[in-house]
Each structure stands twice: as structure tokens, then as C-alpha cells.
Enzyme design. Structure first.
Site, mmCIF file in Angstrom:
data_model
loop_
_atom_site.group_PDB
_atom_site.id
_atom_site.type_symbol
_atom_site.label_atom_id
_atom_site.label_comp_id
_atom_site.label_asym_id
_atom_site.label_seq_id
_atom_site.Cartn_x
_atom_site.Cartn_y
_atom_site.Cartn_z
ATOM 1 N N LYS A 13 0.833 -1.207 0.000
ATOM 2 C CA LYS A 13 0.000 0.000 0.000
ATOM 3 C C LYS A 13 0.868 1.258 0.000
ATOM 4 C CE LYS A 13 -2.030 -1.251 3.857
ATOM 5 N NZ LYS A 13 -1.368 -2.546 4.159
ATOM 6 N N ARG A 88 -10.144 0.461 8.702
ATOM 7 C CA ARG A 88 -9.648 -0.886 8.964
ATOM 8 C C ARG A 88 -10.618 -1.709 9.776
ATOM 9 N NH1 ARG A 88 -3.768 0.123 8.925
ATOM 10 N NH2 ARG A 88 -2.791 -1.811 9.486
ATOM 11 N N ARG A 127 11.601 -5.040 5.298
ATOM 12 C CA ARG A 127 11.376 -3.611 4.975
ATOM 13 C C ARG A 127 12.296 -2.702 5.791
ATOM 14 N NH1 ARG A 127 5.550 -1.562 5.415
ATOM 15 N NH2 ARG A 127 5.691 -2.721 7.360
ATOM 16 N N ARG A 155 11.071 -0.838 11.488
ATOM 17 C CA ARG A 155 9.917 -0.564 12.359
ATOM 18 C C ARG A 155 9.801 -1.576 13.493
ATOM 19 N NH1 ARG A 155 4.877 0.441 8.363
ATOM 20 N NH2 ARG A 155 3.874 -0.866 9.927
ATOM 21 N N ARG A 166 -0.448 -9.031 13.234
ATOM 22 C CA ARG A 166 -1.086 -8.042 12.339
ATOM 23 C C ARG A 166 -1.883 -8.745 11.241
ATOM 24 N NH1 ARG A 166 4.150 -4.878 10.902
ATOM 25 N NH2 ARG A 166 2.877 -3.904 9.277
HETATM 26 P P1 AP5 Z 1 4.828 -1.548 1.898
HETATM 27 O O1 AP5 Z 1 4.490 -0.789 0.665
HETATM 28 O O2 AP5 Z 1 5.539 -0.811 2.997
HETATM 29 O O3 AP5 Z 1 3.518 -2.314 2.449
HETATM 30 P P2 AP5 Z 1 2.232 -1.767 3.188
HETATM 31 O O4 AP5 Z 1 1.054 -2.448 2.602
HETATM 32 O O5 AP5 Z 1 2.215 -0.262 3.228
HETATM 33 O O6 AP5 Z 1 2.521 -2.393 4.621
HETATM 34 P P3 AP5 Z 1 2.387 -1.859 6.097
HETATM 35 O O7 AP5 Z 1 3.088 -2.896 6.943
HETATM 36 O O8 AP5 Z 1 2.878 -0.434 6.247
HETATM 37 O O9 AP5 Z 1 0.881 -1.915 6.315
HETATM 38 P P4 AP5 Z 1 0.143 -2.015 7.605
HETATM 39 O O10 AP5 Z 1 -1.240 -1.810 7.138
HETATM 40 O O11 AP5 Z 1 0.372 -3.233 8.431
HETATM 41 O O12 AP5 Z 1 0.823 -0.856 8.497
HETATM 42 P P5 AP5 Z 1 0.314 0.566 8.976
HETATM 43 O O13 AP5 Z 1 1.485 1.460 9.019
HETATM 44 O O14 AP5 Z 1 -0.899 0.997 8.240
HETATM 45 O O15 AP5 Z 1 5.687 -2.837 1.464
HETATM 46 C C1 AP5 Z 1 6.180 -3.731 2.449
HETATM 47 C C2 AP5 Z 1 7.577 -4.218 2.011
HETATM 48 O O16 AP5 Z 1 7.447 -4.976 0.817
HETATM 49 C C3 AP5 Z 1 8.564 -3.069 1.684
HETATM 50 O O17 AP5 Z 1 9.844 -3.439 2.110
HETATM 51 C C4 AP5 Z 1 8.500 -2.946 0.157
HETATM 52 O O18 AP5 Z 1 9.725 -2.495 -0.395
HETATM 53 C C5 AP5 Z 1 8.199 -4.389 -0.259
HETATM 54 N N1 AP5 Z 1 7.356 -4.461 -1.452
HETATM 55 C C6 AP5 Z 1 6.330 -3.627 -1.803
HETATM 56 N N2 AP5 Z 1 5.772 -4.028 -2.970
HETATM 57 C C7 AP5 Z 1 6.472 -5.158 -3.350
HETATM 58 C C8 AP5 Z 1 6.366 -6.047 -4.457
HETATM 59 N N3 AP5 Z 1 5.440 -5.861 -5.422
HETATM 60 N N4 AP5 Z 1 7.218 -7.105 -4.508
HETATM 61 C C9 AP5 Z 1 8.171 -7.299 -3.537
HETATM 62 N N5 AP5 Z 1 8.301 -6.486 -2.465
HETATM 63 C C10 AP5 Z 1 7.462 -5.435 -2.374
HETATM 64 O O19 AP5 Z 1 -0.180 0.227 10.462
HETATM 65 C C11 AP5 Z 1 0.722 -0.103 11.489
HETATM 66 C C12 AP5 Z 1 -0.033 -0.247 12.803
HETATM 67 O O20 AP5 Z 1 -0.666 1.005 13.145
HETATM 68 C C13 AP5 Z 1 -1.183 -1.273 12.837
HETATM 69 O O21 AP5 Z 1 -0.716 -2.576 13.098
HETATM 70 C C14 AP5 Z 1 -2.060 -0.708 13.954
HETATM 71 O O22 AP5 Z 1 -1.539 -1.014 15.221
HETATM 72 C C15 AP5 Z 1 -1.955 0.788 13.739
HETATM 73 N N6 AP5 Z 1 -2.993 1.328 12.831
HETATM 74 C C16 AP5 Z 1 -2.766 1.954 11.632
HETATM 75 N N7 AP5 Z 1 -3.930 2.322 11.084
HETATM 76 C C17 AP5 Z 1 -4.907 1.916 11.937
HETATM 77 C C18 AP5 Z 1 -6.324 1.998 11.907
HETATM 78 N N8 AP5 Z 1 -6.974 2.559 10.868
HETATM 79 N N9 AP5 Z 1 -7.014 1.473 12.946
HETATM 80 C C19 AP5 Z 1 -6.384 0.909 13.995
HETATM 81 N N10 AP5 Z 1 -5.041 0.797 14.090
HETATM 82 C C20 AP5 Z 1 -4.305 1.298 13.071
#
Ligand code: AP5
Length: 214
Positions: A13, A88, A127, A155, A166
């Protein structure tokens, strides 16, 4: 353009969001980034979020909803926004609907990145993020330039135990909002497996060309 990106942790994402916001000129609103900044700054909101994030749990709805709704009401979102990681849960999706209806605007699309669980742990644990530029790297799939390596961040929730938690939360609490948006005719499924450029091409095919939102 008012668009939401949904998908499991590590689905890509954030990686794809960087491309969309640069081509569409709209703000990238990542609830995860906002929460991490609040934790870094030691705000009251950050204190409420910190422990849940480290465990891989969701932060309570009452903390997240107000934070994101306030953000999308700012003037820079008048032409659109890209929401990444919000909503979410079903209550978050319903709160967003209420806020958008009150503002007299509507969503254009909800993109679901589909990536099997078997690929997620390797993607997330490898990552590394650049705090200076916001760039997202992967030690194997998208190696960082040598001059950035020393400042890269791993992270605190990108270790295997937290990633497993997660993923579990994603399947139990976030996946149920997919039918909510499917029923509204907004859902676009994108295969997130393959090189990032291939995924971007699929994303562009479902979103269509850049245009200003009314
Ligand atoms: P990346 O693009 O970073 O993936 P992402 O989908 O953004 O993953 P996240 O881990 O950031 O998502 P998340 O939803 O768990 O975390 P968030 O910060 O929202 O890619 C990942 C890796 O893969 C990178 O190294 C990249 O280079 C690689 N990659 C990308 N595309 C690729 C491809 N095609 N092929 C190979 N490699 C690839 O949330 C974190 C925490 O915050 C949650 O756990 C929760 O505690 C809290 N939180 C956030 N939002 C909420 C909410 N709305 N409600 C409640 N809690 C929340």
C-alpha cells in the site's frame, strides 16, 4: 480523486501510494504514519497507540477515527486524498461515510491489494524506511542505495511475531469491510504479487488516468 487502499500488512500500500500521490497531486494520508509520528512526539494520542502497535494489535477506533476525520477535513484534501490503512474496521468505514456525506463528497474507488499470507512475512521483516525521504526499501526486493543505509529504520512492529499478529487482525477485523465496499460498487481488486512496477500498471488500469476531483 478520493481513494482508499486496503490490504494485509506488507501488501504494498505504502509503496504504491507514493506513485499515486505524485501523479495525482493529492495528499497521502497513512493512519500508520500518523500514529508513528504521534508516538515519536510523545503526544497523548501516541501514548494510547504505542503498546497496541508494538503488539500488532489495532489501535482503538475512538482514537483513530477522530485523528483521520480531522485530517481529511483540512484544506489540502479539498481536491482529493489517498487513504492508506484507514478504514480498517467496520465502525471506521461507517464513520468515514458519515464524514464524507456531511461534506457532500463521495469516494471514487477502494483498492484491495491481494497478496497471499505466505509472502507477507518476508516482505515485512525485510522492509527498511528512510526517515529523511519517506522512501520504502526492501533488503532483497528493493535494496536501498549505499549512502542511505546508515539512517534506515526497521519498524518496531516489523518482526515476525508482530507481523503474524497483524495478519491475524487483518483477516478478523479488516477483511470484513471488503464486502461493505463491494456492495457499494466501489471495490477494485489488484493482484499485489509481482514486481512493484507490474503492480503499479495493474493499479493504473483500475484507477484510470489522473484527473482532478470535484
Ligand atoms: P509496503 O508498501 O511498505 O507495504 P504496506 O502495505 O504499506 O505495509 P504496512 O506494513 O505499512 O501496512 P500495515 O497496514 O500493516 O501498516 P500501517 O502502518 O498501516 O511494502 C512492504 C515491504 O514490501 C517493503 O519493504 C516494500 O519495499 C516491499 N514491497 C512492496 N511491494 C512489493 C512487491 N510488489 N514485490 C516485492 N516487495 C514489495 O499500520 C501499522 C499499525 O498502526 C497497525 O498494526 C495498527 O496497530 C496501527 N494502525 C494503523 N492504522 C490503523 C487503523 N486505521 N485502525 C487501527 N489501528 C491502526
Amino acid at each position: 480523486m478520493r481513494t482508499i487502499l486496503i490490504g494485509p500488512p506488507g501488501a504494498g500500500k505504502g509503496t504504491q501510494a507514493q506513485y499515486i500521490v505524485s501523479t495525482h497531486g493529492i495528499p497521502h494520508i497513512s493512519s500508520g504514519d500518523m500514529l508513528r509520528e504521534a508516538v515519536r512526539n510523545g503526544t497523548e494520542l501516541g501514548k494510547k497507540a504505542d503498546a497496541a502497535m508494538k503488539r500488532g494489535d489495532l489501535v482503538p477506533d475512538d482514537v483513530v477515527i477522530g485523528m483521520v476525520i480531522e485530517r481529511i477535513q483540512r484544506p489540502d484534501c479539498a481536491r482529493g486524498f489517498l487513504l492508506d490503512g484507514f478504514p480498517r474496521t467496520r465502525p471506521q468505514a461507517e464513520a468515514l461515510d458519515v464524514a464524507l456525506a456531511a461534506a457532500g463528497v463521495a469516494l471514487d474507488a477502494v483498492v484491495l491489494f491481494e497478496v497471499p499470507d505466505s509472502l507477507i512475512v518476508e516482505r515485512v521483516t525485510g522492509r527498511r524506511s528512510d526517515p529523511d525521504t519517506g522512501a520504502i526499501y526492501h533488503l532483497k526486493f528493493n535494496p536501498p542505495p549505499p549512502d542511505a543505509v546508515a539512517r534506515l529504520v526497521h519498524r518496531s512492529d516489523d518482526f515476525e511475531a508482530a507481523v503474524t499478529a497483524r495478519l491475524d487482525k487483518y483477516h478478523r477485523e479488516t477483511a470484513p469491510i471488503v464486502p461493505f465496499y463491494e456492495a457499494k460498487g466501489l471495490l477494485k481488486r489488484v493482484d499485489g504479487v509481482g514486481a512493484p512496477d507490474e503492480v503499479t500498471a495493474r493499479l493504473l488500469a483500475v484507477l484510470g488516468p489522473a484527473r482532478a476531483a470535484g
